[in-house]
Design a protein around this motif. Structure first.
Motif, PDB file in Angstrom:
ATOM      1  N   CYS A   1     -11.539  -2.068   3.690  1.00 23.62           N
ATOM      2  CA  CYS A   1     -10.086  -1.826   3.736  1.00 23.62           C
ATOM      3  C   CYS A   1      -9.320  -3.140   3.682  1.00 23.62           C
ATOM      4  O   CYS A   1      -8.250  -3.235   3.068  1.00 23.62           O
ATOM      5  CB  CYS A   1      -9.722  -1.060   5.002  1.00 23.62           C
TER       6      CYS A   1
ATOM      7  N   THR B   1      -8.227  -4.511   0.350  1.00 24.57           N
ATOM      8  CA  THR B   1      -7.123  -3.904  -0.397  1.00 24.57           C
ATOM      9  C   THR B   1      -5.843  -4.720  -0.287  1.00 24.57           C
ATOM     10  O   THR B   1      -4.853  -4.393  -0.942  1.00 24.57           O
ATOM     11  CB  THR B   1      -6.839  -2.465   0.092  1.00 24.57           C
ATOM     12  N   SER B   2      -5.828  -5.780   0.522  1.00 17.54           N
ATOM     13  CA  SER B   2      -4.611  -6.586   0.690  1.00 17.54           C
ATOM     14  C   SER B   2      -4.033  -7.082  -0.632  1.00 17.54           C
ATOM     15  O   SER B   2      -2.819  -6.996  -0.844  1.00 17.54           O
ATOM     16  CB  SER B   2      -4.880  -7.768   1.621  1.00 17.54           C
TER      17      SER B   2
ATOM     18  N   TRP C   1      -2.106  -4.201  -2.213  1.00 20.75           N
ATOM     19  CA  TRP C   1      -0.802  -4.008  -1.577  1.00 20.75           C
ATOM     20  C   TRP C   1       0.157  -5.129  -1.994  1.00 20.75           C
ATOM     21  O   TRP C   1       1.332  -4.901  -2.264  1.00 20.75           O
ATOM     22  CB  TRP C   1      -0.934  -4.012  -0.059  1.00 20.75           C
TER      23      TRP C   1
ATOM     24  N   VAL D   1     -10.689   2.855  -3.617  1.00 18.13           N
ATOM     25  CA  VAL D   1     -10.449   3.337  -2.247  1.00 18.13           C
ATOM     26  C   VAL D   1     -10.853   4.802  -2.127  1.00 18.13           C
ATOM     27  O   VAL D   1     -11.501   5.211  -1.155  1.00 18.13           O
ATOM     28  CB  VAL D   1      -8.967   3.147  -1.860  1.00 18.13           C
TER      29      VAL D   1
ATOM     30  N   THR E   1      -9.064   4.920   9.569  1.00 20.65           N
ATOM     31  CA  THR E   1      -8.915   4.381   8.223  1.00 20.65           C
ATOM     32  C   THR E   1      -7.470   4.025   7.930  1.00 20.65           C
ATOM     33  O   THR E   1      -7.180   2.988   7.326  1.00 20.65           O
ATOM     34  CB  THR E   1      -9.424   5.402   7.188  1.00 20.65           C
TER      35      THR E   1
ATOM     36  N   LEU F   1      -6.015   0.349   6.800  1.00 24.78           N
ATOM     37  CA  LEU F   1      -5.221   0.149   5.591  1.00 24.78           C
ATOM     38  C   LEU F   1      -3.832  -0.395   5.931  1.00 24.78           C
ATOM     39  O   LEU F   1      -3.288  -1.231   5.208  1.00 24.78           O
ATOM     40  CB  LEU F   1      -5.107   1.469   4.817  1.00 24.78           C
TER      41      LEU F   1
ATOM     42  N   SER G   1      -4.100  -4.013   6.554  1.00 20.76           N
ATOM     43  CA  SER G   1      -4.193  -4.752   5.298  1.00 20.76           C
ATOM     44  C   SER G   1      -2.839  -4.873   4.616  1.00 20.76           C
ATOM     45  O   SER G   1      -2.565  -5.873   3.937  1.00 20.76           O
ATOM     46  CB  SER G   1      -5.181  -4.053   4.354  1.00 20.76           C
TER      47      SER G   1
END
Length: 337
Positions: free
Chosen positions: A140, A143-144, A147, A176, A194, A198, A201
């Motif tokens: 997770c 995923t930065s 974003w 994801v 989760t 997220l 992140s």
């Protein structure tokens, strides 16, 4: 910890962060030629060795969080993390005889940066790992950049959308869904944990954008600014911990050592190494550490903590990282005819 995703040294995002953390993630000052020369002279280890050490430290951070939450409340794990990280960086400043940042305006912006880059994400990751594996938290965290790309399209005018970056965003989203097993209705995945991971992140790129707009060009070294930021975060989490948790009645060995290592190594020493890598080999190479963090986090979770690994986890992680890599690329400039 999320590692940096911009071409300059960053404030503490460590996540792992970025990685985190980061990938940390947004410049405050640019090293001078003298600083660059000094940093190169001080490099006792080859940069590849330091790169590998940094990847391992940040990759293992999620395992350390998991072990820490076995004995301490999530807010207390986050508090220990920023406290020992601040102490490590303050020790560096003391040796270098560098002052902390000055000015109420600077400290006001550092207060917001501390909330977005340390207090909130560190607490959210600790709460997430109460119910999800450390390997999933590490993925997770990766995923930065996704974003960040989505936010930068509307928040930073110099980051123009391209078809390649949109493709990276879509590919990362697909990754994801693969990690979470969307075709099974997300069965077996704790939705709350989760979501916390997220959201943690997401905090990093929001913080990076804020720092980029408010603290770019602020006098002081990255270490001084980050040290001040971690000091503020320590005060924030000390207040929150006092209000919402009870003081620990014991300090078991392994959870305590995990929290100390998480702060001193994962937040203090790792950031210092990150600055050195950015100065020596450039941000493009240094930020590649982001793509090793989830691999190491997953390996550590499986081998050390005995976490289960299904085929969709590594496959989805690879797709997420491929998408994140695409969002960080820019079209090559056209040569004049």
């Amino acid at each position: 910890m999320s590692a940096p995703a911009t071409p300059r040294p960053t404030l503490a995002a460590s996540s792992p962060a970025s990685a985190s953390a980061s990938a940390s993630a947004t410049a405050t000052t640019t090293p001078t030629a003298a600083t660059t020369t000094t940093s190169r002279r001080r490099g006792l280890l080859d940069w590849r060795v330091r790169f590998a050490i940094l990847s391992v430290i940040w990759g293992f951070s999620f395992l350390l969080i998991k072990v820490g939450t076995e004995a301490f409340a999530p807010f207390q794990v986050a508090l220990g993390r920023v406290l020992f990280g601040a102490l490590a960086l303050l020790a560096v400043l003391l040796v270098r005889r560098e002052p902390l940042p000055r000015g109420l305006r600077t400290w006001g912006h550092l207060t917001v940066a501390a909330l977005l880059l340390n207090t909130a994400p560190f607490s959210l990751f600790a709460y997430a790992e109460l119910s999800i594996p450390s390997s999933l938290a590490g993925i997770c965290n990766a995923t930065s950049p996704l974003w960040g790309m989505a936010l930068s399209l509307v928040a930073l005018s110099e980051d123009r959308p391209t078809r390649r970056r949109f493709a990276g965003l879509g590919l990362g989203f697909l990754g994801v869904l693969t990690v979470l097993g969307a075709w099974n209705g997300f069965s077996g995945v704790d939705a709350k944990g989760t979501a916390f991971a997220l959201l943690a992140s997401l905090c990093y790129p929001v913080g990076w954008i804020y720092v980029r707009r408010t603290l770019a060009g602020t006098p002081g070294s990255p270490v001084a600014l980050t040290g001040g930021q971690l000091m503020v975060s320590t005060l924030q989490l000390a207040l929150v911990s006092a209000l919402f948790t009870s003081a620990p009645t014991s300090f078991p060995l392994w959870p305590t050592l995990s929290v100390v290592a998480l702060g001193a190594l994962g937040t203090g020493m790792a950031l210092q190494m990150q600055y050195g890598l950015v100065t020596e080999v450039g941000p493009t190479t240094a930020q590649m550490v982001t793509y090793f963090i989830p691999v190491i986090a997953t390996t550590a979770g499986v081998l050390v903590l005995g976490e289960q690994l299904h085929w969709n986890t590594p496959v989805g992680a690879a797709i997420v990282l491929a998408g994140a890599a695409l969002t960080q690329t820019r079209a090559a400039a056209r040569k004049p005819a």
